[in-house]
Design a protein around this motif. Sequence first.
Motif, PDB file in Angstrom:
ATOM      1  N   THR A 126       0.873  -1.169   0.000  1.00 17.44           N
ATOM      2  CA  THR A 126       0.000   0.000   0.000  1.00 17.44           C
ATOM      3  C   THR A 126       0.913   1.222   0.000  1.00 17.44           C
ATOM      4  O   THR A 126       2.122   1.084   0.262  1.00 17.44           O
ATOM      5  N   GLU A 156      -4.537   1.133   8.022  1.00 15.23           N
ATOM      6  CA  GLU A 156      -5.073   1.720   9.245  1.00 15.23           C
ATOM      7  C   GLU A 156      -5.633   0.632  10.162  1.00 15.23           C
ATOM      8  O   GLU A 156      -6.019  -0.452   9.715  1.00 15.23           O
ATOM      9  N   TRP A 195     -12.971   1.765  10.262  1.00 16.87           N
ATOM     10  CA  TRP A 195     -11.685   2.404  10.452  1.00 16.87           C
ATOM     11  C   TRP A 195     -11.792   3.872  10.069  1.00 16.87           C
ATOM     12  O   TRP A 195     -12.783   4.298   9.460  1.00 16.87           O
ATOM     13  N   SER A 196     -10.788   4.634  10.466  1.00 19.79           N
ATOM     14  CA  SER A 196     -10.739   6.037  10.078  1.00 19.79           C
ATOM     15  C   SER A 196      -9.410   6.304   9.397  1.00 19.79           C
ATOM     16  O   SER A 196      -8.349   5.903   9.898  1.00 19.79           O
ATOM     17  N   GLU A 197      -9.484   6.948   8.249  1.00 23.95           N
ATOM     18  CA  GLU A 197      -8.270   7.284   7.505  1.00 23.95           C
ATOM     19  C   GLU A 197      -7.645   8.542   8.108  1.00 23.95           C
ATOM     20  O   GLU A 197      -8.340   9.489   8.466  1.00 23.95           O
ATOM     21  N   SER A 198      -6.334   8.540   8.201  1.00 21.73           N
ATOM     22  CA  SER A 198      -5.607   9.724   8.655  1.00 21.73           C
ATOM     23  C   SER A 198      -4.908  10.357   7.454  1.00 21.73           C
ATOM     24  O   SER A 198      -4.340   9.637   6.617  1.00 21.73           O
ATOM     25  N   ARG A 221      -1.917  11.700   5.702  1.00 23.15           N
ATOM     26  CA  ARG A 221      -0.526  11.339   5.959  1.00 23.15           C
ATOM     27  C   ARG A 221       0.401  11.998   4.944  1.00 23.15           C
ATOM     28  O   ARG A 221       0.014  12.239   3.792  1.00 23.15           O
ATOM     29  N   ALA A 259       1.110  10.623  10.198  1.00 25.37           N
ATOM     30  CA  ALA A 259      -0.140  11.377  10.268  1.00 25.37           C
ATOM     31  C   ALA A 259       0.149  12.865  10.359  1.00 25.37           C
ATOM     32  O   ALA A 259       1.003  13.308  11.135  1.00 25.37           O
TER      33      ALA A 259
END
Length: 460
Positions: A152, A158, A208-211, A213, A219
């Motif tokens: 990825t 995450e 999930w929660s995407e940060s 980056r 992050a």
Amino acid sequence: MLRYGFAAFVVLAVASVANHTQTSAQNAPVTFTRDVLPILQKNCQSCHRPGQMAPMSLLTFRDARPWARSMKSKVESRQMPPWFADPAHGEFANDRSLSTGDIETIAKWADSGALEGDLKDAPPPVQWPVDGWQIKPDIVVRGPEFRVPAHTPNDVVEWVTFLIPSGFTRDTWITSLEIKPSEMAVTHHICFTFEPHRPNAKYYVANWSESARDDEGVAIRNTNTTPPAPRAGGPAPGRNPSGRTAAADSGGGFNCWVPGRAADDYRPFGAGKLVPAGSDISFQVHYTPNGKDVVDRPLIGFTVSDQPPAKRWMSYGIVGGGPDFAIPPNEPNYKSPDFELEFTADVELVEFMPHMHVRGKSMRYRLVYPDGREEIPLSVPKYDFNWQLLYQPKKPLRVPKGTKLFVDAYYDNSRANRHNPNPERTVYLGRMTWEEMMAPFFGVLIDSKTDPSSVLKLGR
């Protein structure tokens, strides 16, 4: 005179035979069956067997013989077995470090040709649980399958949380548990807590929660807000103003698999965790791609008891550091902001597990008793992220109500840290291994009638 002379001759003869026997034993070649196998059974085979995380098995001579020189090198450098507790503070029931004599035995075996020896000298093989388990589970719960891609961007996956049914239809005391991923090479951690069932529960749905980056996968911080400290799994009973959290649930707390961690076994302590009827499991996974597309199929195994144990085991996933945590660039000895909590009930400390990431350097737990006396139950002066070890005191440590626990954690963000991905940047708390954590986990015993919510409070 003849009588005394004969007696002296007998004594000398016996002494000579004894000395000859002792010399012969000392000069006897070191063999696998007589000398090395008992050491491996006691200190190494829990990991070095099929289904466990070690890269090779050491159950038999045929397994071990090709690795003789490597074994010598690893034990002489004390890289194996992994154990990092400072011997000046505390004794531990699960101490698997080798004595000087054990190290010398393995070295002599390798240097003298790695002989097998007589099979009659071998101790009986350890009867390990089948299928790679550390415990022999009465109940097995299947976790959610998770596809880990080969790659990825920045190898970021995450943290993902699922809700799954526990299958416990009545109040149940569990006496040991083990989380068993099928793909250990990509598993950073798997954690779970028990939760009361909700009518609108949706099972096996990934959340999930995407940060946001940057190019290194770190992050991006919002400078207008203070980022919350990450939790290491499960619902927390509350957050104090410092941003610290303590994850524990009605089932006895937070439970995790991380590399190097042994199964939780409460039976030697006459203890257990109570799972209320109908509980669900909040199941959190974190994976790191390694160039191979795989599907992890984790399992959770439990042993259970029909009788309530005398004591209740509570595990705490503590996260410290707070909003002021920030490691400056090229800082070789950064100290995390102060961490403290107070025990608000009488407890017995039974395990510790320091957790940091790749810049983690050392961690020390310190108790201050109500009478002012201080004690260091665990100091890990050379922390190694690759081995998330559990440390269990040889005897439960009695901690009276009013005792405070302080934890000191240090980090190395310099070039001298060979695991450091970038010493030129400030490092904050985060979920990825190239960010940081300050998590002094621990477990306690309480009376089975004690209210679990009254055990501790977080400090300033």
